[in-house]
Design an enzyme around this catalytic site. Structure first.
Site, PDB file in Angstrom:
ATOM      1  N   LYS A 137       0.864  -1.178   0.000  1.00  0.00           N
ATOM      2  CA  LYS A 137       0.000   0.000   0.000  1.00  0.00           C
ATOM      3  C   LYS A 137       0.899   1.226   0.000  1.00  0.00           C
ATOM      4  CE  LYS A 137      -4.564   0.716   0.306  1.00  0.00           C
ATOM      5  NZ  LYS A 137      -5.617  -0.127  -0.296  1.00  0.00           N
ATOM      6  N   GLY A 151     -21.708   5.592   4.923  1.00  0.00           N
ATOM      7  CA  GLY A 151     -20.772   6.004   3.880  1.00  0.00           C
ATOM      8  C   GLY A 151     -21.269   5.569   2.514  1.00  0.00           C
ATOM      9  N   VAL A 152     -21.720   6.530   1.716  1.00  0.00           N
ATOM     10  CA  VAL A 152     -22.266   6.193   0.397  1.00  0.00           C
ATOM     11  C   VAL A 152     -21.479   6.923  -0.691  1.00  0.00           C
ATOM     12  CG1 VAL A 152     -24.574   5.524   1.120  1.00  0.00           C
ATOM     13  CG2 VAL A 152     -24.083   7.943   0.754  1.00  0.00           C
ATOM     14  N   LYS A 195     -17.639   6.346  -2.901  1.00  0.00           N
ATOM     15  CA  LYS A 195     -17.167   5.549  -4.032  1.00  0.00           C
ATOM     16  C   LYS A 195     -17.854   4.191  -4.131  1.00  0.00           C
ATOM     17  CE  LYS A 195     -12.432   6.794  -5.355  1.00  0.00           C
ATOM     18  NZ  LYS A 195     -11.049   6.286  -5.380  1.00  0.00           N
ATOM     19  N   VAL A 196     -17.869   3.454  -3.029  1.00  0.00           N
ATOM     20  CA  VAL A 196     -18.388   2.089  -3.029  1.00  0.00           C
ATOM     21  C   VAL A 196     -19.828   2.031  -2.517  1.00  0.00           C
ATOM     22  CG1 VAL A 196     -18.078  -0.235  -2.078  1.00  0.00           C
ATOM     23  CG2 VAL A 196     -16.086   1.121  -2.744  1.00  0.00           C
TER      24      VAL A 196
END
Length: 397
Positions: free
Chosen positions: A101, A206-207, A209-210
């Site tokens: 990473k 959390g809405v 990217k994914v």
């Protein structure tokens, strides 16, 4: 560099070198890091860290996160933690790839908009990745996008997750969300006997990217969906596509919303002691989401299991994206075009692997996260041992 001198004769300081070289007392494979590279280009302002955790299965593949860290040490901790997670993610996904990473320290908005991202910075970063000669393959992560990878690729051969215009697969969030949905279907099968979320109340924290793609799968499957996000724009995008989705003010409200399934899809550390207590009080049965490193500290996985909450390990269910970029990279090496259906078929197997992990966890009397770690570690150990069989140079891996 962080001071690594001992604070006293009996209490060594948890300095940077001790964190990089540290291994578990039982010598479990995959612990410790092979290589950590500090990258600094004064002219472009680049400050980056590339962490290669393991190449036991092959070159280390993992995205580049562009984030405004409070300190350089926080950035290092993130790189170390995320790269280790990639080793386990790639192993469980059945890929012949190790874990790595990278993080770029700075404001991920464009320099022309007051941030730090620029063509020169991304190209400087690409040259540092190129200098590793294939030990690390980069892709998108939080704060970086397919267009950024196109720029990095102008200086580097070891880039995937590029735009379709440049021969890449495009946004890997599509298959990440699809994979999480497969993991959630497997969780429903294990918990309620049917691989469907129809009639279940699912909360998505959390809405971006994914998360917004995941909401689409859930709505199509007949789930009742409740969402929250710090970004009003992200919430409005979901509302426009799915008017029946319920919106709550924040994660605290979401945790108390009588959910059957909780899906953390933002940043890591979402599952701590207080959160687990809230999930228990609300009667939540399953946790399955896209965020990396959801467990805030060791022991949370046992607490979830003891409370009867089924936890689908994050690095297992969110591996659809890395399956996509790995497929793109291999296709490019073979001078073939990326094939979405081929990659999607590979990501569909997340359903079967998730069920296998649940079965192993029950048989061994351990939480699913422990069963997943054991399976990943066994694969790293067994496949890396094959390198003791000498091959002609042309086939050495």
């Amino acid at each position: 560099m962080t001071d690594v001198r001992t604070v006293s004769a009996t209490h060594p300081a948890p300095g940077v070198l001790s964190r990089i070289f540290r291994t578990e007392q039982d010598g479990a494979p995959g612990d410790g890091h092979e290589q950590v590279v500090l990258c600094h280009d004064r002219s472009s302002g680049l400050k980056a860290i590339i962490a290669i955790h393991s190449t036991a299965l092959g070159p280390a593949l993992g995205g580049t996160r562009f984030h405004q860290y409070a300190t350089e040490e926080e950035a290092l901790e993130d790189a170390l933690r995320l790269s280790r997670g990639m080793s386990y993610k790639n192993a469980l996904a059945g890929l012949d790839l190790g874990g790595g990473k990278a993080v770029i320290i700075g404001n991920p908005t464009a320099k022309t908009e007051g941030g730090d991202k620029s063509e020169a910075l991304l190209r400087a970063y690409g040259r540092f990745v190129q200098s590793l000669a294939g030990r690390y393959i980069t892709a998108c992560d939080v704060g970086t996008y397919v267009q950024d990878m196109d720029v990095v690729a102008r200086e580097c051969d070891y880039v995937t997750g590029r735009s379709p215009e440049q021969g890449g697969a495009g946004d890997s969030s599509v298959l990440t969300a699809f994979g999480v949905f497969q993991g959630m279907r497997a969780s429903a099968q294990a918990r309620w006997g049917q691989p469907s979320l129809r009639g279940k109340r699912v909360g998505v924290a959390g809405v971006g990217k994914v998360g917004h793609y995941l909401v689409g799968h859930l709505v199509a499957d007949g789930a009742t969906v409740v969402i929250t996000d710090v970004s009003e724009a992200a919430v409005n995008r979901v509302r426009a596509a799915h008017p029946d989705v319920e919106v709550v003010a924040d994660t605290k409200a979401l945790l108390g919303a009588a959910l059957d399934v909780y899906a953390p899809c933002a940043l890591g550390g979402a599952l701590d002691d207080a959160t687990v207590a809230q999930l228990t009080a609300a009667g939540t049965s399953v946790v399955c989401g896209a965020a990396n490193n959801q467990l805030a500290h060791p022991g949370v996985e046992k607490d979830l299991a003891d409370r009867g909450i089924l936890y689908a390990p994050d690095y297992l269910v969110n591996s659809g994206g890395v399956i996509q970029v790995a497929d793109e990279y291999e296709a490019t090496k073979a001078h073939q075009g990326y094939n979405f259906e081929r990659a999607k078929n590979k990501a569909t197997r997340i359903f079967d692997t998730t069920l296998e992990i649940f079965t192993r966890a029950t048989a061994d009397g351990v939480p699913p996260a422990v069963a997943a770690d054991r399976l990943a570690e066994r694969r790293m150990r067994e496949i890396s041992a094959l390198r003791t069989i000498l091959l002609p140079a042309a086939r050495r891996g």
